[in-house]
Design a protein around this motif. Structure first.
Motif, short mmCIF file in Angstrom:
data_model
loop_
_atom_site.label_atom_id
_atom_site.label_comp_id
_atom_site.label_asym_id
_atom_site.label_seq_id
_atom_site.Cartn_x
_atom_site.Cartn_y
_atom_site.Cartn_z
N MET A 137 1.07 -1.17 -0.31
CA MET A 137 0.01 0.35 -0.03
C MET A 137 0.83 1.59 -0.23
O MET A 137 0.62 2.16 -0.76
N MET A 138 1.89 1.34 0.95
CA MET A 138 2.70 2.80 0.73
C MET A 138 3.75 2.78 -0.40
O MET A 138 3.78 3.88 -0.81
N THR A 139 4.14 1.87 -0.59
CA THR A 139 4.62 1.78 -2.49
C THR A 139 3.38 2.13 -3.55
O THR A 139 3.89 2.61 -4.18
N ALA A 140 2.30 1.65 -3.59
CA ALA A 140 1.08 2.74 -4.27
C ALA A 140 0.80 3.37 -4.13
O ALA A 140 1.17 4.33 -5.08
N THR A 141 0.86 4.35 -2.99
CA THR A 141 0.71 5.43 -2.49
C THR A 141 1.79 6.87 -3.34
O THR A 141 1.55 7.71 -3.24
N MET A 142 2.70 5.89 -2.49
CA MET A 142 4.26 7.04 -3.58
C MET A 142 3.81 7.02 -4.91
O MET A 142 3.59 8.24 -5.78
N HIS A 354 -1.57 12.16 -0.48
CA HIS A 354 -0.22 12.20 1.15
C HIS A 354 0.39 12.13 1.88
O HIS A 354 0.36 11.52 2.74
N THR A 355 -1.28 12.20 2.25
CA THR A 355 -1.86 12.32 3.80
C THR A 355 -1.61 11.00 3.54
O THR A 355 -1.56 10.57 5.63
N ALA A 356 -2.92 10.29 3.25
CA ALA A 356 -2.91 8.77 3.34
C ALA A 356 -1.06 8.06 3.56
O ALA A 356 -1.08 7.84 4.29
N GLY A 357 -0.58 8.29 2.86
CA GLY A 357 0.64 7.99 2.81
C GLY A 357 1.70 8.50 4.35
O GLY A 357 1.89 7.08 4.34
N ILE A 358 1.75 9.43 4.74
CA ILE A 358 2.36 9.90 5.84
C ILE A 358 1.78 8.53 7.39
O ILE A 358 2.40 8.41 7.57
N ARG A 359 0.02 8.72 6.97
CA ARG A 359 -0.25 8.12 8.17
C ARG A 359 0.32 6.88 8.06
O ARG A 359 0.47 5.70 9.10
N LEU A 360 0.25 5.92 7.02
CA LEU A 360 0.60 4.52 6.89
C LEU A 360 2.13 4.30 7.59
O LEU A 360 2.59 3.40 8.58
N CYS A 395 9.91 13.57 -1.50
CA CYS A 395 10.41 13.42 -2.48
C CYS A 395 10.71 12.38 -3.42
O CYS A 395 11.37 11.97 -4.62
N ILE A 396 10.30 10.84 -2.72
CA ILE A 396 10.33 9.74 -3.48
C ILE A 396 9.59 10.11 -4.69
O ILE A 396 9.63 9.75 -5.86
N ALA A 397 8.24 10.24 -4.58
CA ALA A 397 7.31 11.41 -5.70
C ALA A 397 7.91 11.71 -6.73
O ALA A 397 7.66 11.43 -7.80
N VAL A 398 8.82 12.65 -6.29
CA VAL A 398 9.82 13.67 -7.67
C VAL A 398 9.86 13.04 -7.68
O VAL A 398 10.71 12.72 -9.59
N CYS A 399 10.90 12.23 -7.44
CA CYS A 399 12.08 11.30 -7.95
C CYS A 399 11.38 9.90 -9.00
O CYS A 399 11.92 9.51 -10.38
N ILE A 400 10.32 9.63 -7.56
CA ILE A 400 8.83 8.99 -9.55
C ILE A 400 8.93 9.76 -11.26
O ILE A 400 8.68 9.23 -11.62
N LEU A 401 8.29 10.99 -10.32
CA LEU A 401 7.76 12.09 -11.24
C LEU A 401 8.65 11.40 -12.72
O LEU A 401 8.50 11.71 -14.30
N LEU A 402 10.01 11.95 -12.69
CA LEU A 402 11.96 11.88 -13.00
C LEU A 402 11.21 11.33 -13.97
O LEU A 402 11.95 11.21 -15.57
N ILE A 403 11.01 9.83 -14.06
CA ILE A 403 11.36 8.55 -14.87
C ILE A 403 10.05 9.12 -15.94
O ILE A 403 10.75 8.80 -17.29
N ASN A 404 8.90 9.69 -16.11
CA ASN A 404 8.75 10.28 -17.06
C ASN A 404 8.68 11.75 -17.94
O ASN A 404 8.34 11.59 -19.30
N VAL A 405 9.95 12.27 -17.77
CA VAL A 405 10.74 13.06 -18.88
C VAL A 405 10.80 12.50 -20.15
O VAL A 405 10.44 12.52 -21.29
N ASN A 406 11.61 11.28 -20.15
CA ASN A 406 11.83 10.87 -21.66
C ASN A 406 11.14 9.38 -21.39
O ASN A 406 11.58 9.21 -23.07
N GLN A 407 10.50 8.69 -20.31
CA GLN A 407 10.34 7.25 -21.02
C GLN A 407 8.92 7.15 -20.03
O GLN A 407 8.11 6.60 -19.56
#
Length: 554
Positions: A137-142, A354-360, A395-407
Motif C-alpha cells: 500500500m505504501m509503495t502504491a501510494t507514493m 500524500h496524507t494517507a501515505g504519511i499515516r501509513l 521526495c520519492i514521488a518527485v524522483c518517480i516523476l522524473l521517470i516520465n521525462v523521457n520514458q
C-alpha cells in the motif's frame, strides 16, 4: 474543539443532557477518552491531536477518490477502448468496491487507527501479512501521488498555453517534461501543507472538496441541459468487438480499468482515525458516504457527457477526453471555469493521497517496521504531525516523476501497477477477514457498524471481486502496458514483474532484517496496567494527604 486528555486514562462519564454538537456536526463529547482507550487496546498511546469532525473525514475519503480528477484524466481511455458503452463499467466497479467498503466499515469501527490497511491486515492475518499489506500500500501510494500530480498537465495547458513552460508542446518530450515540472510543484505544495499539521491540511482539503462538489453538481446540470441524443447511445461500441478473442467483453474489460482506476482510496477516511473524533462511528459513515457520493456524481457526469458531446465519433473524444466535451459543449468561458475546478480537485486529491501515505508510514514505523523508524514515527511537538514521512514521501514521488521525462510509456506502466498493488493490499485485508469469519473468530465492535448475518456473503463477494479485478488489471494487454511502439516484453509483462519484485524483494528484506526488530517503539507504546498503577500512586503521593478542613466543609 480541543483534543482529549493527554493521558487518556480517565473513564468516560457520558454526555450531559444540555451538551450541544460542534459546528461541524460532531458531538463535543465524542472527543472522549474512549477514543484513546480503543487505541490503547492495540498497544499504542495517543500522540496525534483529535481535531477532525464528520465532514473532515468524509472529505478525506472523497478527495482521494476525487471524481473530477479521475473522470477528466481517464474518460478518454474508457471511450477509446470500450466506446460509450464503457459507461456500464462504472456501476459494475461500484458494486464490487461497495462489498470491499462494507468490510472496511466493520474494521474501521473495530480498529479506528492510523494506517488502516496495514493495521487491519496485521490484526487479522498476523505481523507478516500486515507488513506485506502495508508495504504494498505504501509503495502504491507514493506512485499514486506522482500519478495524480501528472494530471496537472492534462488540464492546465488546456486552460492556457502559459502553463506549457517546457517548449511549445510540439516537441517529442515537451508534454512529459512539462508534466514533471508541474507535478513537482504540486508535490512540494502537498509536502509543506502536510508538514504544517493535520488541521491546515483538513481546512484546505475540506474547502477544496466543497468547491469540487459544487462544481461537479453544476457540471451535471449544465451537461444535462445540452443533451443531444437518447440514452440508447450508451450501447454504442464503435465496433470494438472485432479482432477480440472474447468479442466485446474483451474490449469492455480493458475499458473498465478507467473506472477501476478511480473508485478506490475510500479507506483514507479511516486512516485518520487517531486524529478524528469518535472514529469508531464516524469513519464507517465517511467511507460509505464518500463511495456513494463518488458513484452518483461521477456516474452522472460520465452519462451526461456522453449524451451531450457534439460528436460521439470525434477523434478528440479519445484524445482530450472530458476536457474536449466540456469546452466544446459549454463554451470557452464556462469550460475554463470548470477546468479550474478540476485543477482544485487534482490539488486536494494529491493532498489526500500524500496524507494517507504519511499515516501509513507513521503506523509502520511506530512498529519498527521501516528503516529509520524512530525518525519516521517522530511526531512534531509544534505541528503535532509526523513531519519526516511527509518530506521523504514527497521526495520519492518527485524522483518517480522524473521517470516520465523521457520514458512516459514506462511511467504509465508503473502507474497501472500501483493500482494493482492497492487492490492486492485490499485483498490482504478481506481474505484474512474471511478466514476469521469462517473460523468463527470475528466479532464486530459492539454497538457500532456491523454487517450481521450479511457479513459472510459480503466478505466472499469482496474477495472474489478483488481477485478478479487484480487479475484484470495485471493482464498483459499491449494497449495498457505497451500502447505505443516499439513493443517490449518487459513492458507488456510489467505488472507481474514489478509487483513480483516489490512483493518478493520487500518481503525478503522484511524477513531477514526488519522482522527481527519489530516491536512498538518505547515512546509510542501504551502504558501497561502496572505502569498506570505506579503512576497513579506517584500522583497521589505528590498531591499529599487530603485536607480534613476541605472535607468537612464540603
Amino acid at each position: 474543539m480541543s483534543g482529549p486528555a493527554a493521558d487518556g486514562g480517565a473513564a468516560h462519564t457520558g454526555k450531559p443532557a444540555d451538551e450541544k454538537p460542534d459546528a461541524d456536526g460532531t458531538d463535543a463529547a465524542a472527543d472522549s477518552p474512549d477514543d484513546d482507550e480503543s487505541l490503547a487496546e492495540l498497544g499504542y498511546k495517543p500522540e496525534l491531536k483529535r481535531t477532525l469532525g464528520n465532514f473532515h473525514t468524509f472529505a478525506a475519503g472523497i478527495s482521494y477518490i476525487s471524481i473530477l480528477t479521475g473522470t477528466f484524466q481517464l474518460f478518454y481511455f474508457g471511450v477509446s477502448h470500450g466506446g460509450p458503452a464503457y459507461w456500464w463499467s462504472w456501476p459494475m466497479v461500484f458494486c464490487g468496491q461497495l462489498m470491499v467498503a462494507l468490510c472496511f466499515c466493520e474494521l474501521a469501527a473495530r480498529y479506528p487507527v492510523a494506517g488502516s490497511v496495514y493495521n487491519w491486515s496485521k490484526q487479522l492475518g498476523g505481523p507478516h501479512v500486515g507488513w506485506l499489506g502495508g508495504w504494498m500500500m505504501m509503495t502504491a501510494t507514493m506512485v499514486s501521488l506522482a500519478a495524480v500530480a501528472l494530471a496537472y498537465q492534462v488540464t492546465l495547458p488546456q486552460i492556457s498555453s502559459f502553463f506549457q513552460f517546457v517548449g511549445d508542446g510540439s516537441g517529442r518530450t515537451d508534454h512529459a517534461a512539462n508534466a514533471v515540472l508541474l507535478g513537482a510543484v504540486l508535490v512540494l505544495f502537498t509536502t509543506l501543507v502536510n508538514a504544517f499539521g493535520v488541521k491546515l491540511m483538513a481546512q484546505i482539503n475540506s474547502a477544496g472538496v466543497a468547491i469540487e462538489l459544487i462544481a461537479a453538481l453544476a457540471l451535471i446540470v449544465l451537461l444535462a441541459a445540452h443533451i443531444t441524443r437518447p440514452p440508447s447511445a450508451l450501447t454504442e461500441t464503435y465496433g470494438l468487438a472485432e479482432g477480440q478473442s472474447l468479442g466485446y467483453l474483451g474490449a469492455f474489460l480493458t475499458a473498465c480499468l478507467a473506472s477501476a482506476y478511480v473508485m478506490y482510496g475510500f479507506d483514507t477516511a479511516s486512516s485518520l482515525g487517531e486524529e478524528s473524533k469518535d472514529p469508531g462511528r464516524n469513519a464507517p459513515r465517511a467511507i460509505l458516504r464518500a463511495l456513494f457520493a463518488s458513484f452518483l456524481i461521477g456516474g452522472l457526469i460520465l452519462l451526461f457527457a456522453l449524451l451531450a458531446t457534439p460528436d460521439l465519433h470525434a477523434k478528440e473524444l479519445s484524445v482530450d477526453g472530458l476536457q474536449y466535451v466540456v469546452l466544446s459543449t459549454l463554451g470557452s468561458t464556462m469550460g475554463q471555469i470548470m477546468l479550474w475546478c478540476v485543477v482544485i480537485a487534482i490539488t486536494v486529491c494529491a493532498l489526500a493521497v500524500h496524507t494517507a501515505g504519511i499515516r501509513l508510514a507513521f503506523a509502520m514505523a511506530r512498529d519498527t517496521n521501516l528503516p529509520a523508524s524512530s525518525l519516521l514515527a517522530r511526531v512534531s511537538p509544534r505541528f503535532q504531525t509526523p513531519v519526516a514521512p511527509a518530506v521523504i514521501i514527497g521526495c520519492i514521488a518527485v524522483c518517480i516523476l522524473l521517470i516520465n521525462v523521457n520514458q512516459p510509456q514506462i511511467f504509465s506502466v508503473i502507474t497501472s501497477i500501483a493500482i494493482i498493488m492497492i487492490y492486492v493490499a485490499y485483498l490482504m485485508v478481506t481474505v484474512p477477514l474471511l478466514v476469521r469469519r469462517l473460523r468463527g473468530q470475528w466479532e464486530p465492535a459492539e454497538g457500532k457498524f456491523s454487517l450481521g448475518r450479511f457479513g459472510l456473503p459480503v466478505n466472499v463477494l469482496a474477495v472474489l471481486w478483488g481477485t478478479a479485478m487484480a487479475t484484470n488489471l495485471a493482464w498483459p494487454r499491449p494497449e495498457v502496458y505497451n500502447a505505443t511502439g516499439p513493443q517490449h516484453w518487459y513492458l507488456r509483462w510489467g505488472a507481474i514483474l514489478f509487483v513480483g519484485i516489490v512483493a518478493v524483494g520487500g518481503f525478503t528484506y522484511y524477513w531477514f532484517v526488519q522482522r527481527k526488530r519489530t516491536c512498538v517503539l518505547a515512546g509510542h507504546a501504551a502504558e501497561t496496567p502496572e505502569e498506570a498503577a505506579d503512576r497513579s500512586t506517584s500522583d497521589n503521593e505528590a498531591d499529599g494527604p487530603e485536607d480534613p478542613a476541605a472535607t468537612s466543609s464540603s
